[in-house]
Scaffold this active site. Sequence first.
Site, short mmCIF file in Angstrom:
data_model
loop_
_atom_site.label_atom_id
_atom_site.label_comp_id
_atom_site.label_asym_id
_atom_site.label_seq_id
_atom_site.Cartn_x
_atom_site.Cartn_y
_atom_site.Cartn_z
N CYS A 101 0.87 -1.18 0.00
CA CYS A 101 0.00 0.00 0.00
C CYS A 101 0.91 1.23 0.00
CB CYS A 101 -0.90 -0.01 1.24
SG CYS A 101 -1.96 1.44 1.33
N HIS B 200 -2.82 -3.37 -10.89
CA HIS B 200 -3.47 -2.09 -11.21
C HIS B 200 -3.83 -2.04 -12.69
CE1 HIS B 200 -3.39 0.45 -7.64
NE2 HIS B 200 -2.32 -0.23 -7.28
N CYS C 108 -4.56 6.75 -4.25
CA CYS C 108 -4.02 5.39 -4.20
C CYS C 108 -2.56 5.45 -4.65
CB CYS C 108 -4.82 4.47 -5.12
SG CYS C 108 -4.18 2.78 -5.17
N GLY D 253 -1.46 2.99 -7.16
CA GLY D 253 -2.21 3.29 -8.39
C GLY D 253 -1.60 4.45 -9.15
N1 LIG Z 1 -6.49 -1.80 -2.40
C1 LIG Z 1 -5.14 -2.25 -2.74
C2 LIG Z 1 -4.20 -2.10 -1.53
C3 LIG Z 1 -4.06 -0.65 -1.07
C4 LIG Z 1 -3.43 0.21 -2.12
C5 LIG Z 1 -3.58 1.73 -1.94
N2 LIG Z 1 -4.30 2.19 -0.79
C6 LIG Z 1 -2.23 2.42 -2.07
O1 LIG Z 1 -2.06 3.52 -1.52
O2 LIG Z 1 -1.35 1.85 -2.76
C7 LIG Z 1 -5.19 -3.71 -3.17
O3 LIG Z 1 -5.93 -4.49 -2.59
O4 LIG Z 1 -4.46 -4.05 -4.12
#
Ligand SMILES: N[C@H](CCC[C@H](N)C(=O)O)C(=O)O
Length: 283
Positions: A74, A166, A224, A227
């Site tokens: 994350c 992603h 994100c 992301g």
């Molecule tokens: N939801 C993402 C994990 C958190 C990623 C996001 N909160 C970041 O800041 O990279 C997943 O399950 O692949």
Amino acid sequence: MNIPFKKLHGAGNDFVIIKHENFPYKKDFSQLAIKSCHRRFGIGADGLMVVAGSEIADFKMHYYNSDGSEANMCGNGIRCFAKFVFDEGLIRKRHFSIETLAGIKNISIKEQDDKVHTVVVNMGKMILEPNKIPVVTEEVDKFINQSLELEDKQFVISTVLMGVPHTVIFTEDLQLATIEEWGPIIETHRMFPEKTNVNFAKIVDRCHIEVRTWERGAGYTLACGTGVTSVCGVAHYLGLVDETVRVNTEGGELIITIFEDGNIDMEGPAEDICCGVYFFKES
Ligand SMILES: N[C@H](CCC[C@H](N)C(=O)O)C(=O)O
């Protein structure tokens, strides 16, 4: 069970953070994430992180989405994790390492009055090969600019691995209604056996992008980190942006730097929101 916690956010992506010593029950981390991240019956957050020891790095980060699913990495979270361990005095170095399920991440912190305000994370390299990404597709060597037809709408998608999967869609339409309509459909599409995060990105110019993300396991979030990193990696691969890109998310700005060797740095804020004691009740 009474669990001390801190709540922080990185560009509006918010997290509950606890120490492993205060809740050393990994089998219950998922339940704790679901309950503590609930916006009404809990503290409210996009995810939960548990700070643990590591044999190969300074710390180990366990990350769980608000739906209880564990994720390998994350980006916004690891910045908040870094702020937590430095501000709590668990480490006083300005450069340190955090073990994640997506490998060891090297961190550099920037602080003011002995408190962290900005963190730089080496996010590693973007993985393009479909055989290394949880995606089901016909033989292509990179899942870039692939067409996807959903109901009556044509999408051009690129899917990469930035610790977590992603999918990137370049578009002029960043309206929330569009993201909330198509995000969950693409997130759970059968071509993604482990689901995917979905990023809608508008290229403003060669050093500015706007990104809105529908996250796997958390829904629409204000930012994100993995992301944004993926969007810049794909845009740079396609020759659409320069090496340093300022990315606007609804929750704040992140700065992405892509190096010649493919490594990508992400710089962004990490801010305290509150701290307290969470009353966890097993169901
Ligand atoms: N939801 C993402 C994990 C958190 C990623 C996001 N909160 C970041 O800041 O990279 C997943 O399950 O692949």
